[in-house]
Design an enzyme around this catalytic site. Sequence first.
Site, PDB file in Angstrom:
ATOM      1  CG  ASP A 101       5.074 106.574   2.802  1.00 15.74           C
ATOM      2  OD1 ASP A 101       4.311 105.597   2.650  1.00 15.74           O
ATOM      3  OD2 ASP A 101       4.802 107.508   3.589  1.00 15.74           O
ATOM      4  CG  ASP A 104       3.303 100.093   9.916  1.00 18.19           C
ATOM      5  OD1 ASP A 104       3.790  99.106  10.464  1.00 18.19           O
ATOM      6  OD2 ASP A 104       2.813 101.039  10.560  1.00 18.19           O
ATOM      7  CG  PHE A 154       7.134 106.901  13.834  1.00 16.59           C
ATOM      8  CD1 PHE A 154       5.956 106.550  13.191  1.00 16.59           C
ATOM      9  CD2 PHE A 154       7.553 108.219  13.774  1.00 16.59           C
ATOM     10  CE1 PHE A 154       5.204 107.494  12.502  1.00 16.59           C
ATOM     11  CE2 PHE A 154       6.802 109.172  13.097  1.00 16.59           C
ATOM     12  CZ  PHE A 154       5.628 108.811  12.462  1.00 16.59           C
ATOM     13  NE  ARG A 167       4.068 115.393   4.773  1.00 17.28           N
ATOM     14  CZ  ARG A 167       3.445 114.246   5.028  1.00 17.28           C
ATOM     15  NH1 ARG A 167       3.990 113.105   4.670  1.00 17.28           N
ATOM     16  NH2 ARG A 167       2.286 114.239   5.645  1.00 17.28           N
TER      17      ARG A 167
HETATM   18  P1  5GP Z   1      -0.017 100.715   6.623  1.00 13.62           P
HETATM   19  O1  5GP Z   1      -1.367 100.904   6.009  1.00 13.62           O
HETATM   20  O2  5GP Z   1       0.869  99.746   5.851  1.00 13.62           O
HETATM   21  O3  5GP Z   1      -0.105 100.341   8.084  1.00 13.62           O
HETATM   22  O4  5GP Z   1       0.693 102.110   6.677  1.00 13.62           O
HETATM   23  C1  5GP Z   1       0.989 102.823   5.579  1.00 13.62           C
HETATM   24  C2  5GP Z   1       1.112 104.299   5.907  1.00 13.62           C
HETATM   25  O5  5GP Z   1       1.356 104.551   7.299  1.00 13.62           O
HETATM   26  C3  5GP Z   1       2.306 104.845   5.197  1.00 13.62           C
HETATM   27  O6  5GP Z   1       1.965 105.244   3.893  1.00 13.62           O
HETATM   28  C4  5GP Z   1       2.739 105.982   6.085  1.00 13.62           C
HETATM   29  O7  5GP Z   1       2.036 107.142   5.730  1.00 13.62           O
HETATM   30  C5  5GP Z   1       2.331 105.553   7.474  1.00 13.62           C
HETATM   31  N1  5GP Z   1       3.466 104.998   8.227  1.00 13.62           N
HETATM   32  C6  5GP Z   1       3.697 103.697   8.553  1.00 13.62           C
HETATM   33  N2  5GP Z   1       4.843 103.566   9.238  1.00 13.62           N
HETATM   34  C7  5GP Z   1       5.360 104.822   9.347  1.00 13.62           C
HETATM   35  C8  5GP Z   1       6.567 105.336   9.935  1.00 13.62           C
HETATM   36  O8  5GP Z   1       7.423 104.632  10.497  1.00 13.62           O
HETATM   37  N3  5GP Z   1       6.745 106.675   9.835  1.00 13.62           N
HETATM   38  C9  5GP Z   1       5.853 107.515   9.236  1.00 13.62           C
HETATM   39  N4  5GP Z   1       6.154 108.791   9.195  1.00 13.62           N
HETATM   40  N5  5GP Z   1       4.721 107.058   8.652  1.00 13.62           N
HETATM   41  C10 5GP Z   1       4.487 105.713   8.714  1.00 13.62           C
END
Ligand code: 5GP
Length: 176
Positions: A101, A104, A154, A167
């Site tokens: 999705d 981050d 976010f 979702r």
């Molecule tokens: P990362 O491991 O890259 O920090 O984060 C990945 C996961 O964090 C994504 O698959 C998602 O589930 C969650 N995530 C990161 N940013 C957001 C955001 O802005 N909104 C939501 N709902 N989930 C996020």
Amino acid sequence: MEIKLEDLKVLFSEEQIQTRIKELAGEMNEFYKGEEVYAICVLKGAVMFAVDLVKHLDMPLKMEFIRLSSYAGGTKTTGKVNAVDISLPDLNGKNVLVIEDIVDTGLTAKFLIDFIQCNFKTKSTKFCSLLDKKITRKVDVEPDYYGFDIDDKFVVGYGLDYEGYYRNLKYIGYAE
Ligand code: 5GP
């Protein structure tokens, strides 16, 4: 921070998302040129994106689902990736397309790419994310395909949740 439906502002509309998905699928159809692909959807967040994306892919394709989590609920990442269910078939010699999705910090993407590379000798491994929050990256990883670049907001909707909710929205929104 509590996020209420009435406070959400649209970041990407349903139409923008669907148009971009068709463009991404076009690039993928071009790249794979009819070769078989294993599309791996990272649950739960990528479910809407993966389902809509694969409808536009025209090569022979199998879908797999894995479940990871790095958010403990709310709007902050734990900084640690938990593999909730990562059982995969034999991917040796296969074209693997991971569908996420959002990237981050990049920890989840890195964890998955390392996991696949450690366990299989794939023909190709590509990482596709609907959203890319480049500004919050902590590890050196870039998706091969991404839908939209976003700021440090976010976001919720179209698979992305806030404490399990939103979702089901057709659009991607944020609360200020
Ligand atoms: P990362 O491991 O890259 O920090 O984060 C990945 C996961 O964090 C994504 O698959 C998602 O589930 C969650 N995530 C990161 N940013 C957001 C955001 O802005 N909104 C939501 N709902 N989930 C996020």
